[in-house]
Each structure stands twice: as structure tokens, then as C-alpha cells.
Scaffold this active site. Structure first.
Site, PDB file in Angstrom:
ATOM      1  N   ASN A   1       9.596  28.424  41.302  1.00 49.22           N
ATOM      2  CA  ASN A   1       9.171  28.849  39.966  1.00 49.22           C
ATOM      3  C   ASN A   1       9.650  27.916  38.855  1.00 49.22           C
ATOM      4  OD1 ASN A   1       8.555  31.019  37.764  1.00 49.22           O
ATOM      5  ND2 ASN A   1      10.756  30.620  37.564  1.00 49.22           N
TER       6      ASN A   1
ATOM      7  N   TYR B   1       1.957  17.847  32.644  1.00 50.70           N
ATOM      8  CA  TYR B   1       2.154  19.205  33.171  1.00 50.70           C
ATOM      9  C   TYR B   1       1.000  19.603  34.107  1.00 50.70           C
ATOM     10  CZ  TYR B   1       3.018  24.297  32.967  1.00 50.70           C
ATOM     11  OH  TYR B   1       3.260  25.625  33.269  1.00 50.70           O
TER      12      TYR B   1
ATOM     13  N   GLY C   1      14.713  28.720  39.065  1.00 53.32           N
ATOM     14  CA  GLY C   1      14.495  29.143  37.671  1.00 53.32           C
ATOM     15  C   GLY C   1      14.433  30.661  37.595  1.00 53.32           C
TER      16      GLY C   1
ATOM     17  N   LYS D   1       1.065  20.552  38.103  1.00 47.68           N
ATOM     18  CA  LYS D   1       0.626  21.857  38.593  1.00 47.68           C
ATOM     19  C   LYS D   1      -0.550  21.725  39.564  1.00 47.68           C
ATOM     20  CE  LYS D   1       3.713  24.376  36.496  1.00 47.68           C
ATOM     21  NZ  LYS D   1       4.722  25.123  37.274  1.00 47.68           N
TER      22      LYS D   1
ATOM     23  N   SER E   1      -0.279  26.711  37.670  1.00 51.50           N
ATOM     24  CA  SER E   1      -0.739  27.127  36.343  1.00 51.50           C
ATOM     25  C   SER E   1      -2.252  26.964  36.305  1.00 51.50           C
ATOM     26  CB  SER E   1      -0.115  26.237  35.264  1.00 51.50           C
ATOM     27  OG  SER E   1      -0.808  26.392  34.038  1.00 51.50           O
TER      28      SER E   1
HETATM   29  P1  NAP Z   1      10.863  29.443  30.962  1.00 49.59           P
HETATM   30  O1  NAP Z   1      11.013  30.773  30.315  1.00 49.59           O
HETATM   31  O2  NAP Z   1      10.952  28.210  30.133  1.00 49.59           O
HETATM   32  O3  NAP Z   1      11.902  29.350  32.185  1.00 49.59           O
HETATM   33  C1  NAP Z   1      11.940  28.199  32.972  1.00 49.59           C
HETATM   34  C2  NAP Z   1      12.928  28.392  34.097  1.00 49.59           C
HETATM   35  O4  NAP Z   1      12.961  27.185  34.886  1.00 49.59           O
HETATM   36  C3  NAP Z   1      14.340  28.636  33.586  1.00 49.59           C
HETATM   37  O5  NAP Z   1      14.967  29.566  34.430  1.00 49.59           O
HETATM   38  C4  NAP Z   1      14.997  27.245  33.731  1.00 49.59           C
HETATM   39  O6  NAP Z   1      16.397  27.298  33.956  1.00 49.59           O
HETATM   40  C5  NAP Z   1      14.315  26.762  35.005  1.00 49.59           C
HETATM   41  N1  NAP Z   1      14.402  25.301  35.102  1.00 49.59           N
HETATM   42  C6  NAP Z   1      13.900  24.371  34.258  1.00 49.59           C
HETATM   43  N2  NAP Z   1      14.207  23.126  34.688  1.00 49.59           N
HETATM   44  C7  NAP Z   1      14.919  23.289  35.834  1.00 49.59           C
HETATM   45  C8  NAP Z   1      15.535  22.400  36.732  1.00 49.59           C
HETATM   46  N3  NAP Z   1      15.467  21.070  36.561  1.00 49.59           N
HETATM   47  N4  NAP Z   1      16.209  22.902  37.791  1.00 49.59           N
HETATM   48  C9  NAP Z   1      16.305  24.235  37.985  1.00 49.59           C
HETATM   49  N5  NAP Z   1      15.732  25.143  37.152  1.00 49.59           N
HETATM   50  C10 NAP Z   1      15.060  24.671  36.092  1.00 49.59           C
HETATM   51  O7  NAP Z   1       9.463  29.333  31.707  1.00 49.59           O
HETATM   52  P2  NAP Z   1       8.489  30.465  32.280  1.00 49.59           P
HETATM   53  O8  NAP Z   1       7.434  30.674  31.293  1.00 49.59           O
HETATM   54  O9  NAP Z   1       9.254  31.601  32.812  1.00 49.59           O
HETATM   55  O10 NAP Z   1       7.839  29.610  33.471  1.00 49.59           O
HETATM   56  C11 NAP Z   1       8.162  29.805  34.839  1.00 49.59           C
HETATM   57  C12 NAP Z   1       7.143  29.047  35.667  1.00 49.59           C
HETATM   58  O11 NAP Z   1       5.830  29.533  35.373  1.00 49.59           O
HETATM   59  C13 NAP Z   1       7.119  27.543  35.384  1.00 49.59           C
HETATM   60  O12 NAP Z   1       6.880  26.819  36.577  1.00 49.59           O
HETATM   61  C14 NAP Z   1       5.928  27.408  34.457  1.00 49.59           C
HETATM   62  O13 NAP Z   1       5.389  26.105  34.493  1.00 49.59           O
HETATM   63  C15 NAP Z   1       5.004  28.449  35.016  1.00 49.59           C
HETATM   64  N6  NAP Z   1       3.972  28.892  34.088  1.00 49.59           N
HETATM   65  C16 NAP Z   1       4.318  29.528  32.918  1.00 49.59           C
HETATM   66  C17 NAP Z   1       3.301  29.926  32.051  1.00 49.59           C
HETATM   67  C18 NAP Z   1       3.567  30.653  30.758  1.00 49.59           C
HETATM   68  O14 NAP Z   1       2.609  30.899  30.009  1.00 49.59           O
HETATM   69  N7  NAP Z   1       4.788  31.026  30.433  1.00 49.59           N
HETATM   70  C19 NAP Z   1       1.956  29.677  32.391  1.00 49.59           C
HETATM   71  C20 NAP Z   1       1.663  29.040  33.570  1.00 49.59           C
HETATM   72  C21 NAP Z   1       2.687  28.653  34.425  1.00 49.59           C
HETATM   73  P3  NAP Z   1      17.434  27.408  32.702  1.00 49.59           P
HETATM   74  O15 NAP Z   1      17.348  28.846  32.258  1.00 49.59           O
HETATM   75  O16 NAP Z   1      18.756  27.049  33.286  1.00 49.59           O
HETATM   76  O17 NAP Z   1      16.941  26.466  31.658  1.00 49.59           O
END
Ligand code: NAP
Length: 246
Positions: free
Chosen positions: A89, A154, A11, A158, A141
Site C-alpha cells: 500500500n 505516479y 504504509g 501505478k 490507482s
Molecule cells: P497517505 O495518506 O499519504 O499515506 C501514505 C502511506 O505510505 C503512509 O503510511 C506513509 O508512511 C507510507 N509511505 C510513504 N513512503 C514510504 C516508504 N518509502 N516506505 C514505507 N512507507 C512509506 O496516502 P494514502 O492516500 O493512504 O495512499 C495509500 C496508497 O493508496 C498509496 O499507494 C496511494 O498511491 C494509493 N492511492 C491513493 C489514492 C487517494 O486518493 N488517496 C488514490 C489512488 C491510489 P508515513 O506515515 O511514515 O509517511
């Protein structure tokens, strides 16, 4: 560039993953970036990252599918011969209260977030064992620690990542491979942009630093856990959450 270290980031083409990629690129790592959707501008991204003076391989693969992960890791090894750092990620949400949650929403989130972490790690670790070094950072998370109504799927995924991280750290320490997790709080990305301003305001009130974090603030901690500056740290979960969960 051949001697550069190599990081594989799942990701890695947008959100937190892209910020992590930028941090490693600035530090001179060659990149293997993964994505799954059809709308990623692969050529533009390649050019963008090559401007950092590094090499980049961008691979489309669904982390929930074991064979696609096997193939992705093979492509990375064919190009760079090694993987020094793995950042798991990639993640998704499919929120809903348990009484309304479809079985598919539960399965999909576990398959991508938790099983995906296994699928990629399982294929990378043999190469790290062979060279007796490596660093793995898994993105968990704070809701995997504290829970959150509407996110049973979720938060279970996590929390699972945290158990996976600690067990793997114990398994691989004798091979000089460290495994840690980062638990972000409320970070400004597409994942959180879907929330209304009202919901965001109510979340800010629970954060001692009274704001969202940005993806670079997560990337800095991931980078710290991936290099010698953190050489005596393994099996840990580091919150990056403005003090939300203490
Ligand atoms: P995001 O902007 O929605 O990006 C998610 C990424 O994961 C994208 O690059 C997506 O690829 C990729 N992805 C999703 N499903 C996939 C799959 N089946 N195979 C390969 N890649 C996949 O999310 P983010 O906020 O950056 O989150 C990144 C990580 O941090 C995640 O694990 C999330 O749970 C964690 N996190 C985020 C937050 C927050 O507040 N944002 C808080 C806690 C934890 P595509 O671009 O091709 O869709």
C-alpha cells in the site's frame, strides 16, 4: 492469538493503509504494519490495535530500500512465523508537468511505489511458496489505467504495479497464491487533502457518484480479495472509484 492469520501492510499507520489494518484487525488478523517517517506515534498505535484483541508488530522501513524490506520481513517471520496476506500500500506523489519535472521526482516515485512493491513482495513470496498459500493485494490507482496530466511519474508507477500484479498472478497460481490489485479513485486522505477545494470540485464533476471515497471503502475491497470469498479471483484490478474510470 498464535493461530490468527497474519497480514503485512506497507504504509499501514495512516490513510488507506490504516483503514486496511483496522479491517483486518476486526477480522482477527495479527498485524505487521510498516511506516517510514519519524513522527508516527508507534506506542499509541500499538495500544490502539491491541484493543482489537490481536498482536501487532510495527516496523520502520523504507520500502524503496531492499535491505530494509528484507529486515522487516525477517522481523515479521521471527515474531509470527508466517505471512498469510501482503498488502503493498505504501505510496507517494511528486506531481508536476513533464517539462518541469526533476529527474529526482520521477525516480523517487518509481522507487517507492513500484520498486517498493517488488522489494517487499520479493522477500515475502518465498514464505508463501513454502506453505503453498497466500494472498497479495497491490494498491494501484485509476490513473495507472487512465493517466492524468501532471502525474507521469505516479501513473507510470501505478501502471507498472498492474503489470507486476498480472505477471505475478500467473507465476504463483500453481502454488495456490493469488495476486490482485485495487485501483482507488479519489479517496479522502492526507494524499488528497493537499488539493484545493476548487480542484476537488472539478474532480467530483468527473465522478458518477459525485463524491470522494473514504479509506474504509477501499479497505473492504482489499479484505475481500484477501480471503476465501474471492477464491476464484486472481490477476485482476478492481477499481474503487465511484465509477470514475469504466
Ligand atoms: P497517505 O495518506 O499519504 O499515506 C501514505 C502511506 O505510505 C503512509 O503510511 C506513509 O508512511 C507510507 N509511505 C510513504 N513512503 C514510504 C516508504 N518509502 N516506505 C514505507 N512507507 C512509506 O496516502 P494514502 O492516500 O493512504 O495512499 C495509500 C496508497 O493508496 C498509496 O499507494 C496511494 O498511491 C494509493 N492511492 C491513493 C489514492 C487517494 O486518493 N488517496 C488514490 C489512488 C491510489 P508515513 O506515515 O511514515 O509517511
Amino acid at each position: 492469538m498464535e493461530d490468527n492469520k497474519v497480514v503485512l501492510i506497507t504504509g499501514g499507520t495512516r490513510g488507506i493503509g490504516k483503514s486496511i489494518a483496522e479491517k483486518f484487525a476486526k477480522e482477527g488478523y495479527n498485524l505487521v504494519l510498516n511506516y517510514v517517517s519519524d513522527n508516527t506515534q508507534v506506542k499509541e498505535l500499538e495500544d490502539y490495535f491491541k484493543n482489537f484483541g490481536i498482536e501487532v508488530l510495527i516496523v520502520k522501513a523504507d520500502v524503496s530500500k531492499y535491505e530494509e524490506c528484507e529486515n522487516m520481513v525477517k522481523q515479521a517471520i521471527d515474531k509470527f512465523s508466517k505471512i498469510d496476506v501482503l498488502v503493498n500500500n505504501a505510496g507517494i506523489t511528486k506531481d508536476g508537468l513533464i517539462a518541469m519535472m526533476k529527474e529526482d521526482s520521477f525516480n523517487k516515485v518509481i522507487d517507492v511505489n513500484l520498486k517498493g512493491t517488488f522489494n517487499v513482495t520479493r522477500n515475502v513470496v518465498p514464505y508463501m511458496i513454502k506453505k503453498k498459500s497466500g494472498n497479495i493485494v497491490n494498491i494501484s490507482s485509476v490513473v495507472g489505467i487512465a493517466g492524468n496530466a501532471g502525474q507521469t511519474n505516479y501513473s507510470a508507477s501505478k501502471a507498472g504495479i498492474i503489470g507486476f500484479t498480472k505477471s505475478l498472478a500467473k507465476e504463483l497460481s500453481a502454488r495456490s497464491i493469488r495476486v490482485n490489485a485495487v485501483a482507488p479513485g479519489f479517496i479522502d486522505t492526507d494524499m488528497t487533502n493537499v488539493l484545493s477545494d476548487k480542484v476537488k470540485e472539478s474532480i467530483y464533476s468527473q465522478i458518477p457518484l459525485k463524491r470522494m471515497g473514504n479509506a474504509d471503502e477501499v479497505a473492504n475491497v482489499v479484505y475481500f480479495l484477501s480471503n476465501e470469498e474471492s477464491s476464484y479471483v486472481t490477476g485482476q484490478v478492481i477499481n474503487v472509484d465511484g465509477g470514475m474510470v469504466m
